[in-house]
Structures are given as C-alpha cells and as structure tokens.
Write a protein that holds these residues in place. Structure first.
Motif, PDB file in Angstrom:
ATOM      1  N   GLU A 189      15.662 -16.265 -26.257  1.00  0.00           N
ATOM      2  CA  GLU A 189      15.503 -16.549 -24.834  1.00  0.00           C
ATOM      3  C   GLU A 189      16.656 -15.972 -24.019  1.00  0.00           C
ATOM      4  N   GLY A 190      17.878 -15.979 -24.580  1.00  0.00           N
ATOM      5  CA  GLY A 190      19.012 -15.396 -23.869  1.00  0.00           C
ATOM      6  C   GLY A 190      18.835 -13.903 -23.642  1.00  0.00           C
ATOM      7  N   ALA A 191      18.351 -13.190 -24.655  1.00  0.00           N
ATOM      8  CA  ALA A 191      18.135 -11.747 -24.502  1.00  0.00           C
ATOM      9  C   ALA A 191      17.049 -11.468 -23.482  1.00  0.00           C
ATOM     10  N   VAL A 192      15.970 -12.252 -23.521  1.00  0.00           N
ATOM     11  CA  VAL A 192      14.885 -12.053 -22.563  1.00  0.00           C
ATOM     12  C   VAL A 192      15.367 -12.299 -21.141  1.00  0.00           C
ATOM     13  N   LYS A 193      16.129 -13.374 -20.967  1.00  0.00           N
ATOM     14  CA  LYS A 193      16.624 -13.687 -19.626  1.00  0.00           C
ATOM     15  C   LYS A 193      17.586 -12.622 -19.122  1.00  0.00           C
ATOM     16  N   LEU A 194      18.442 -12.120 -20.022  1.00  0.00           N
ATOM     17  CA  LEU A 194      19.395 -11.078 -19.628  1.00  0.00           C
ATOM     18  C   LEU A 194      18.658  -9.783 -19.288  1.00  0.00           C
ATOM     19  N   ALA A 195      17.596  -9.475 -20.018  1.00  0.00           N
ATOM     20  CA  ALA A 195      16.798  -8.292 -19.702  1.00  0.00           C
ATOM     21  C   ALA A 195      16.113  -8.443 -18.349  1.00  0.00           C
ATOM     22  N   GLN A 196      15.632  -9.659 -18.047  1.00  0.00           N
ATOM     23  CA  GLN A 196      15.028  -9.879 -16.737  1.00  0.00           C
ATOM     24  C   GLN A 196      16.043  -9.680 -15.611  1.00  0.00           C
ATOM     25  N   VAL A 197      17.246 -10.145 -15.843  1.00  0.00           N
ATOM     26  CA  VAL A 197      18.298  -9.969 -14.832  1.00  0.00           C
ATOM     27  C   VAL A 197      18.553  -8.487 -14.580  1.00  0.00           C
ATOM     28  N   LEU A 198      18.619  -7.712 -15.648  1.00  0.00           N
ATOM     29  CA  LEU A 198      18.883  -6.285 -15.495  1.00  0.00           C
ATOM     30  C   LEU A 198      17.717  -5.550 -14.849  1.00  0.00           C
ATOM     31  N   ASN A 199      16.532  -6.031 -15.044  1.00  0.00           N
ATOM     32  CA  ASN A 199      15.376  -5.391 -14.416  1.00  0.00           C
ATOM     33  C   ASN A 199      15.259  -5.724 -12.932  1.00  0.00           C
ATOM     34  N   ASP A 200      15.981  -6.744 -12.495  1.00  0.00           N
ATOM     35  CA  ASP A 200      15.953  -7.129 -11.083  1.00  0.00           C
ATOM     36  C   ASP A 200      16.970  -6.278 -10.319  1.00  0.00           C
ATOM     37  N   ALA A 201      16.491  -5.374  -9.517  1.00  0.00           N
ATOM     38  CA  ALA A 201      17.390  -4.466  -8.801  1.00  0.00           C
ATOM     39  C   ALA A 201      18.206  -5.175  -7.731  1.00  0.00           C
ATOM     40  N   SER A 202      17.721  -6.331  -7.243  1.00  0.00           N
ATOM     41  CA  SER A 202      18.429  -7.043  -6.177  1.00  0.00           C
ATOM     42  C   SER A 202      19.419  -8.075  -6.703  1.00  0.00           C
ATOM     43  N   PHE A 203      19.599  -8.149  -7.998  1.00  0.00           N
ATOM     44  CA  PHE A 203      20.476  -9.173  -8.566  1.00  0.00           C
ATOM     45  C   PHE A 203      21.940  -8.851  -8.278  1.00  0.00           C
ATOM     46  N   GLN A 204      22.681  -9.895  -7.879  1.00  0.00           N
ATOM     47  CA  GLN A 204      24.117  -9.792  -7.646  1.00  0.00           C
ATOM     48  C   GLN A 204      24.815 -10.877  -8.458  1.00  0.00           C
ATOM     49  N   SER A 205      25.734 -10.463  -9.282  1.00  0.00           N
ATOM     50  CA  SER A 205      26.427 -11.413 -10.148  1.00  0.00           C
ATOM     51  C   SER A 205      27.427 -12.241  -9.348  1.00  0.00           C
ATOM     52  N   ILE A 206      27.344 -13.568  -9.507  1.00  0.00           N
ATOM     53  CA  ILE A 206      28.301 -14.442  -8.820  1.00  0.00           C
ATOM     54  C   ILE A 206      29.632 -14.476  -9.569  1.00  0.00           C
ATOM     55  N   LYS A 207      29.652 -13.985 -10.809  1.00  0.00           N
ATOM     56  CA  LYS A 207      30.885 -13.945 -11.582  1.00  0.00           C
ATOM     57  C   LYS A 207      31.605 -12.603 -11.466  1.00  0.00           C
ATOM     58  N   GLY A 208      31.073 -11.742 -10.643  1.00  0.00           N
ATOM     59  CA  GLY A 208      31.725 -10.448 -10.435  1.00  0.00           C
ATOM     60  C   GLY A 208      31.463  -9.432 -11.523  1.00  0.00           C
ATOM     61  N   LYS A 209      30.463  -9.647 -12.352  1.00  0.00           N
ATOM     62  CA  LYS A 209      30.151  -8.691 -13.411  1.00  0.00           C
ATOM     63  C   LYS A 209      29.314  -7.546 -12.863  1.00  0.00           C
ATOM     64  N   GLN A 213      28.593  -4.010 -17.293  1.00  0.00           N
ATOM     65  CA  GLN A 213      29.000  -5.067 -18.205  1.00  0.00           C
ATOM     66  C   GLN A 213      27.800  -5.846 -18.737  1.00  0.00           C
ATOM     67  N   LEU A 214      26.813  -6.090 -17.872  1.00  0.00           N
ATOM     68  CA  LEU A 214      25.617  -6.810 -18.321  1.00  0.00           C
ATOM     69  C   LEU A 214      24.829  -5.989 -19.340  1.00  0.00           C
ATOM     70  N   TRP A 215      24.789  -4.653 -19.124  1.00  0.00           N
ATOM     71  CA  TRP A 215      24.130  -3.782 -20.089  1.00  0.00           C
ATOM     72  C   TRP A 215      24.816  -3.866 -21.448  1.00  0.00           C
ATOM     73  N   LEU A 216      26.119  -3.805 -21.431  1.00  0.00           N
ATOM     74  CA  LEU A 216      26.853  -3.853 -22.689  1.00  0.00           C
ATOM     75  C   LEU A 216      26.657  -5.208 -23.385  1.00  0.00           C
ATOM     76  N   GLU A 217      26.618  -6.287 -22.610  1.00  0.00           N
ATOM     77  CA  GLU A 217      26.378  -7.600 -23.209  1.00  0.00           C
ATOM     78  C   GLU A 217      24.993  -7.662 -23.857  1.00  0.00           C
ATOM     79  N   LEU A 218      23.985  -7.099 -23.173  1.00  0.00           N
ATOM     80  CA  LEU A 218      22.641  -7.101 -23.736  1.00  0.00           C
ATOM     81  C   LEU A 218      22.581  -6.259 -25.011  1.00  0.00           C
ATOM     82  N   CYS A 219      23.198  -5.080 -24.980  1.00  0.00           N
ATOM     83  CA  CYS A 219      23.191  -4.236 -26.171  1.00  0.00           C
ATOM     84  C   CYS A 219      23.903  -4.922 -27.331  1.00  0.00           C
ATOM     85  N   ASN A 220      25.006  -5.561 -27.050  1.00  0.00           N
ATOM     86  CA  ASN A 220      25.724  -6.275 -28.102  1.00  0.00           C
ATOM     87  C   ASN A 220      24.900  -7.441 -28.655  1.00  0.00           C
TER      88      ASN A 220
END
Length: 920
Positions: A189-209, A213-220
């Motif tokens: 579920e974490g990988a799916v959710k992270l992939a959804q975040v990356l597919n959302d072009a309007s997403f803005q990270s509140i943690k400053g990522k 960085q999100l791509w690298l986290e998903l690949c890892n």
C-alpha cells in the motif's frame, strides 16, 4: 440520605459571599469571587462550591474548565485503576452536555482517555468530538487523533481507517500516511500511495521534498521489497526515473538490477547491468554500476561454491546409511531426496548442460571477462560523452593492440562518427593511423584506398588535408614508389580548373580541396621530393610556381638561392635574392639581405664595388633602427677592405645616427677604434665631440667624456681634459657616481694645482646641491626615476609649472646654447667647448676669434658658485642685525661697493674672483 460532613458547611467568613449569592445566584462574577477567596480551602469544599455554581450556571465554560483542570490535578499521581478516574470521566461527560462545542474540553477529555489506555472508548470519543465540533476546528482534534492511532497497541486496521478518513479531510498530509505505512511494513500500500503521489502533477510536498527525492524513495522501496510489492510496473517506473533524472542514472540502474536480483531473476539482472554500463555517459555512474556488477558476480560465485561444498558434506554424511540399507535402488533414493527438497525440475532438466549445477568455471570466466572489459567500457563511456574526441578514439584503438580486427572496426567507426568541424583534436590523424595500420600489415592496396577516401573528406583546415597528402606520399617513398610519390604530389598541387571553381562557388561552400593547392606544406614537401628524386629544371619550375602563387617565405627564398648557388647559377641566385627583397619587408627580409650581401661580396669583392654599394644603399634605405647595426658594419667592412677609408668613416658616421639608442654607444666605440687605427688618434676628437653632442643617454655621455678626457690627458692636453671633466660633471651625481669623481680627483692630484682642485670641489658641491634640491622639489613621478635619469630641461620646465622662477644665469646659458638634437634620457650639455671645430657664437659681450686648440673657461657670476639648484626660491627669514653687531654695517658697505663695481666693470670669471678673495 447521607449526611453532609460538618467541614463542608459554610463558615462564618463565607456568610458574606453566601448572602450575595442568595440575592443573585446567577451571577458568574459572585461565584468566581467566592471561589477565588476559597482557593486555599480543601478540594472537597471547593468541589462543592463548583457543583453549586455549575448547577446555577451550567453553560459557563470558565467554571467547567477550571473545575475539570482542578479535578485532573487531583488525580495526578494516582494509579489508573483508581475510582477517581471514573468520577473524572463522568464529570467530563456531564460537562460535554453543555460544552460539546468547546474543542478545549474535548482535547482535555481525549488526553485523559489516552492516558487511561481505553482504546475503544477513546476512539469513539474522538468520533463524537469530530461529530460535535465544526469542520473548521477538526484540525485540532485530528492532530491528537493521529497521535493516538500511532501509539503501540492500536490495531493496524484501526489506524489505517483513521488515516484514510484524515486524508479525506486534508489530502496534503499524504506523506504522513505513507510514512505510517512504511513504519507499519505495509510495503504494497505504501508503494501504491507513493506512486499515486508521483503521478499527481499538482502535488506539493509539505515536508519540502522534491519529486526527485520521492522518485528515489519509490525506487528504493520497490527494489528493497521486491517480493512484497506487486501490481506495479517496477521496470517502467525505474526506467522513467532514469530518463528524467540524469544525475542519478547510475544509482537507478543499480536499483533496477537489485530489484531483479531480489526476485531471483539473475540473468535479467545481468542484462540490466550490461544495459546500464553501455548507456551511461559519466564515469561516476559507470563506476557505480560496474562496482555493483562485480560485487554481484562475486557474491554469486561465492554462493555457488558454498552450495557445492554443502552438498558434498551432505553426500558424505548419507553414504554410510545408503550402504547399510540393503535392497533399495540408489536412483530411487536420490529421486526421493530431490523430491523431498522440492527440486522437481532437476529431474526434468538434468540432461541439459545449461542446468549443470557445477558451473563454477563458467561463472569464474564470466567474472574475469567482466574485469578485462573494464578499460573498453570506460572508453565507451568517454566516447558517449563526446563522440568527436579524436584522442579518445586513439586510446580506444590501443586497447585492442593484439587484435587487428577490432582495431579496424574501431577506426571504421571513428572515421564515420567524428565530424571534422566538431572534432576535439586533429581528425586527419585517424585516417593516417588507419592507413598505417594496413601498412604495418603489408597491405599497401587497402592503405592507399584509405588515403584516397581521406583526401575527399571535408576537413576544417587546409593544413589537415595537406598533411594527409604528405603522409600518403611518404608511405609511397617508404615502399620505393618514387614515381608514384611525385605523381601524387603533382596531383595534390594541381590547381582546380575554372569550371570547377565556378561550380563550387555557385554552391556557396568552398571545401578545403579547392584551397589545398596553395598549401605551403605541400609545396615544400613537393620541392624537397623533386630536388631529391627529380631534375634541376623541375625543381626550378616548382620554386617559380611557389613565387607565382605568392606563398613563398624567406626560408623558401634562401633555399631556392642556395640550390642555384650549389649548381653554379650565381646570377640566377642573385635574381632570386632580388625578388625576395622586393616581396618581403622588415623584419622578414633581414635574413635575405644579410645572406644576399654576404654572398655577393664574397663572390665579387672589389670587382663590382659600385653594384655592391648600391645593394648596401638599398638595404639600409628602409632598415629599422633595431636592425641597422649589422648592415652598416657590413657596409663599412666592405669599404675598408675594397673601398676608401673615408667612405668607411662616412658609413660609420651614418650608422651612429641610424641605429637604436641602446646601440649607439657600441657603434661609436667601433667608429672611434677604426678612426684611430686608420687616421690616428687626433682624428677621434671630432668623433668624441659628435658622440657627446649626438643625444646619447647621460650614462653613455659620461663614459664617452671620461674616455675623451683620458685621450686628451695621454696627448698632454691637460686643460682640455679638465674642461671635459667640467662638462661631464653635471651628469654625475656625487652620491651615486663615485667612479667619475674619483677619476677626476686622481686627475687633479696628478696634473692640477690648488686652484684647480678647489674648483673641482666647488663644482662637486654645486652639482650635489643641484641634485639634492632637484629631488626635493621635483614631483613624485620624476623622483621615482633612477638617479641621473632626469634631464635638466625637464626639471626646469617642471619647476616653472610649479611656480619656481628660473635662474637668470641658467636662462642665459639656454639662450646662447647651440641648437642640438634633444636628448631622450640625459640632461643638456651646457657650455661644452669643441676642441676640433671652431664655432662662432653671439654672446652678451663681443669677443674675438680664439685659437681652436685653446680651452675656454666660462665666466660665472659669484652667485653661480652654488650651482643652479641654489638659485631656486626657498623660503628664508632675515637675521636681525643685532646678532652680528658691527659686522652687519661692514657687510652692507661692502655689498654697496661691490654693486658699484659690478655696474662699471665687466663680470669677473671664477678664477679672477678666487684670486680677488685671496688678496682680501
């Protein structure tokens, strides 16, 4: 009904508050003042007061909040199972009947429940709070709610449901949900959710990522937990990151390979490693992939060796049992053992060599091959960075030094890839090296084919194409094909026809093949080849063709003339020199003139003296000053050996005016030496005078004066020598030029008397004062020069601009001084008396013609004894006459008497004034 304890009843001090409350029981102010007054009372009594107040004012937030806080303070430190906690919970429930819109009350209650570890009750209370409060205040509850579900002991499913509800309220905190999923080891579920975040072009990270960085986290995540994550196209995701993030290519390739390794797809992982090494463009990424690849192969090899060792140990343990069983087939036992291990495919594929369990040799050979390929792979990486790097192509060829086939393929790829206009280095060297490779293997036919293709390439520079032609010809010469080399050079230097040039001009781009026939490198090589292998007439035609094309250099002229001289064509050689001096200007023509004149004089000598003189006159006519000295000395030597001595002296005199300033001194020394040798020492007087007045620098004039004075002393002309020293004294600073004054001192000791010695000392003091005051008054840019470099005229002009009046005697001397060429570095030579030429000058008083051999002593005024520098305007202060007594009146009378004599008599010279002072 239970009785109320006596201590809870109001005391006499409370009667005043009780009466006021009886009169107005619904006044919050009265109740609050009552509670404040009894803040030191026991909590039980205050609790009764709170209950009475809340009964009268059940909607007072202030009373409820204070009451609840005091009750919470009362249960602090008690065990969670104490009955007071339940009483407190009931109080909160009673408060929420009227305070259900107050978030602070809910928060206090929820914190209390969380401390009591009531999971279900707490969860339901959170839900009640969210239902009761408006949406604008839910963020205060959700913060505590998420903290609650994150506590240990809360079921994962409960927490997931809470987080999903929270994301509906605030989707921007999806990163917190992802972190929770990863902490809970819910990788899918974490990988799916992270992939959804990356597919959302309007997403803005509140943690400053960043998305990187999100791509690298998903690949890892996908690679580390490859077996737990499914349903995602891992290969496509990581390859998308490789295309998008070029600064992490090496890391992403290794992640993709690691994914397949964890999925036990080892051959697929090898393919990924190979693809990564052949696609990266930086050495850093390549090194990362290569290191991971070698580590993978090494670990696979070690694991295989260990597995075989374990099988051998198991076989050794089972062997005694098999021998003692009796009556059972070994093949059946082995099959059962394999089946028990779950390796059923080993029975089916046991006959195939690819399924051989003992493949250590194959793995070891694969590992060694990988290590041996590293230089080649690194070269490929560098060439992918810049495929037009000629130097890297040469280095790549050297890697296959023992493999001619790979070298030929490499050269073929290089000459096809490298663009001459984008090349870094010399692209023609690839063609030349390619042809030499065939030549090294005695394949001259293919080498000539390579050269034939090379001369048709559109190189950037003409020199590159000319080099290819020359290399081709040199190869033919090495293989004794001399006629072919001559024919090839004739072909290379043939000028394109007019029709071809018009056709090329119409296209708008002129290739180097249209300009190579004017290449000096080609013609030089062709001439040398023709001179070595051809005929003299052919060589002369080539030289003439070079001259007609106007590409000749001074070296070509000298070589052509030398060839003609070697074959006894002297006049033709001199004609070549003539053409050379007409074509070139200085400084290029210097060597031609020097060689021409030496050759001409060496051949004809005095036979054609007038012609030689004409040549020298032509040579020195336009020669610059820095190149004039050798020609004039050569000209003078001609006159000395084959002409007239007086002509030689005239040449030397012209040389002194034509050469550079830094060479005039040496020319004068040669001139004086030759004049003394040819005409005698007295003849040099005129030359010395000319040198002194010619504008030499001060240091050279001073040296010349010292030599002149030494000459006069040797001739016995003591007075003339002394006058020369007097003249040179103005250029010698006593503080820095002790040599001059030492020589003059020795001269006066040997040849002078007391008067002359005192006169020398007076001049020395005068010059010293002049230099010291000059440095004191002159501007800073003049004082920074070396001593003796500041001219007198420059100093006087500078003092005038500064407002200092000029000395009258100095002005008079400047007026009567003969006109001469200005000096560049030195001071003017004032009052110099010529020893060999009689000069008529107009002075203040009329004089008769004097003996040319007599030295004229200038008459100076008494005020001039201190030198020019002492007449400068310096601030002075008069001394009172009382200081001198009677001497002051005598001095005034003496001054008046001298003034009267000065008005009636002519000015006295320095010697007369000195004698007059002695008499007094």
């Amino acid at each position: 009904m239970p009785s109320i304890p006596q201590d809870l009843y109001p005391s006499e001090e409370d009667l005043l508050y009780e009466e006021e409350i009886l009169r107005n029981p619904y006044s919050l102010k009265l109740w609050w003042r009552y509670l404040q007054a009894r803040r030191e009372s026991p909590f039980r009594k205050r609790s009764v007061l709170f209950e009475r107040a809340l009964k009268a004012l059940p909607g007072s937030y202030k009373l409820w909040h204070r009451y609840l806080r005091e009750k919470m303070e009362g249960v602090r430190g008690l065990p969670l199972t104490h009955s007071w906690y339940e009483n407190l919970n009931n109080t909160f429930e009673r408060a929420l009947v009227t305070m259900h819109k107050m978030p602070r009350i809910w928060i206090l209650y929820l914190q209390l429940l969380m401390d009591q570890k009531f999971l279900t009750r707490t969860r339901r209370t959170f839900d009640r709070a969210l239902c009761s409060l408006p949406v604008t205040q839910h963020d205060r509850i959700w913060e505590l709610y998420l903290k609650f579900v994150g506590q240990p002991g809360v079921p994962i499913e409960t927490a997931l449901r809470v987080y999903r509800r929270y994301l509906k309220f605030d989707p921007t905190h999806v990163e917190e949900f992802i972190d929770f999923l990863l902490e809970s080891k819910l990788w899918q579920e974490g990988a799916v959710k992270l992939a959804q975040v990356l597919n959302d072009a309007s997403f803005q990270s509140i943690k400053g990522k960043s998305r990187h960085q999100l791509w690298l986290e998903l690949c890892n995540l996908l690679t580390v937990h490859a077996r737990e994550v499914s349903g995602l196209q891992v290969d496509a995701i990581i390859r998308g990151g490789i295309r998008r993030f070029t600064d992490e290519v090496g890391r992403l390739w290794t992640s993709l390979a690691d994914y397949y390794i964890r999925r036990s797809l080892f051959e697929k992982a090898r393919d990924v490693f190979e693809e990564g090494m052949t696609s990266v463009t930086t050495v850093r990424d390549f090194s990362l992939i290569f290191d991971s690849y070698t580590q993978f192969e090494d670990s696979m090899l070690m694991a295989k060796i260990k597995a075989l060792e374990d099988e051998d140990e198991e076989g050794a343990d089972l062997k005694p049992q098999v021998n003692g069983a009796g009556g059972k087939d070994e093949k059946t036992k082995s099959r059962k053992s394999k089946t028990s291990k779950g390796n059923w495919e080993s029975e089916i594929l046991s006959d195939f060599w690819l399924n051989d369990a003992n493949d250590i040799d194959l793995r070891l050979a694969r590992f060694e091959n990988l290590m041996d390929r590293r230089p080649e792979l690194v070269s490929s990486v560098l060439l992918r960075q810049n495929p037009h790097n000629v130097h890297e192509w040469h280095k790549r060829v050297k890697l296959f030094e023992n493999n001619p086939g790979r070298q030929i393929l490499t050269y073929t790829e290089a000459v096809k890839t490298v663009d001459p206009f984008k090349a870094v280095g010399k692209p023609h060297t690839l063609w030349v090296a390619f042809a030499k490779l065939y030549e090294a293997h005695n394949d001259i036919v293919n080498a000539e084919k390579i050269f034939e293709k090379a001369v048709q390439v559109g190189f950037k520079a003409v020199d590159d194409l000319a080099t290819v032609w020359c290399e081709w010809a040199e190869m033919l010469i090495r293989h004794k094909k001399f006629k072919g080399a001559l024919k090839l050079m004739w072909r290379a230097t043939t000028e394109p026809t007019l029709a071809v040039r018009r056709t090329i001009a119409a296209s708008g781009e002129e290739p180097v093949q249209m300009k190579v026939f004017r290449s000096l490198k080609l013609w030089t090589f062709y001439v040398d080849l023709e001179e070595s292998l051809g005929t003299l007439d052919g060589t002369r035609k080539l030289y003439e063709r070079i001259l007609d094309l106007k590409i000749a250099t001074p070296q070509i002229i000298l070589q052509y003339a030398y060839m003609l001289e070697s074959n006894k064509f002297f006049e033709d050689a001199f004609k070549v020199y003539e053409r050379g001096v007409q074509i070139f200007k200085y400084p290029h023509v210097r060597e031609i003139w020097t060689t021409y004149l030496v050759k001409f004089v060496g051949r004809y000598g005095e036979k054609k003296l007038e012609r030689a003189r004409d040549l020298f006159e032509q040579a020195v006519e336009k020669v610059p000053a820095e190149d004039a000295k050798p020609l004039y000395l050569q000209y003078a030597k001609l006159e000395e050996q084959h002409g007239l001595d007086r002509h030689a002296m005239a040449v030397y005199e012209r040389a002194t005016k034509a050469v550079a300033d830094n060479e005039k001194m040496s020319v004068y020394e040669i001139y004086i030496a030759r004049a003394a040798e040819l005409f005698g020492v007295p003849k040099t007087r005129k030359i010395y005078e000319m040198a002194i007045q010619s504008g030499l620098p001060d240091k050279d004039v001073k040296v010349m004066c010292m030599k002149y004075a030494e000459l006069e002393r040797n001739l016995g002309e003591i007075d003339r020598a002394r006058a020369i020293y007097v003249h040179a004294a103005q250029m010698a600073d006593p503080r820095s030029d002790s040599e001059f004054w030492s020589k003059w001192n020795d001269f006066e000791v040997q040849h002078g008397n007391e008067d002359t010695f005192r006169e020398m000392l007076r001049i020395k003091r005068s010059v010293s004062a002049s230099y010291s005051q000059m440095h004191f008054i002159l501007p800073e840019y003049l004082m920074q020069r070396e001593p003796g470099k500041v001219s007198l005229e420059e100093a006087v002009d500078t003092l005038k601009r500064a407002g200092v009046p000029e000395d009258e005697m100095a002005a008079l001397e400047r007026q009567i001084a003969p006109p001469r060429s200005p000096l560049k570095e030195g001071m003017r030579s004032l009052g110099f008396v010529s020893g060999g030429v009689e000069e008529q000058r107009e002075t203040v008083t009329s004089r008769k013609a004097m003996n040319p051999e007599e030295i004229e002593l200038q008459e100076d005024d008494e005020d001039d004894e201190g030198g020019e520098g002492e007449n400068l305007d310096i601030a002075q202060k008069a001394v009172p006459d009382a200081v001198y007594g009677d001497l002051a009146s005598k001095a005034r009378e003496l001054a008046k008497e001298e003034k009267r004599e000065a008005e009636t008599e002519e000015p006295l010279g320095a010697l007369a004034r000195l004698k007059r002072q002695k008499k007094q």
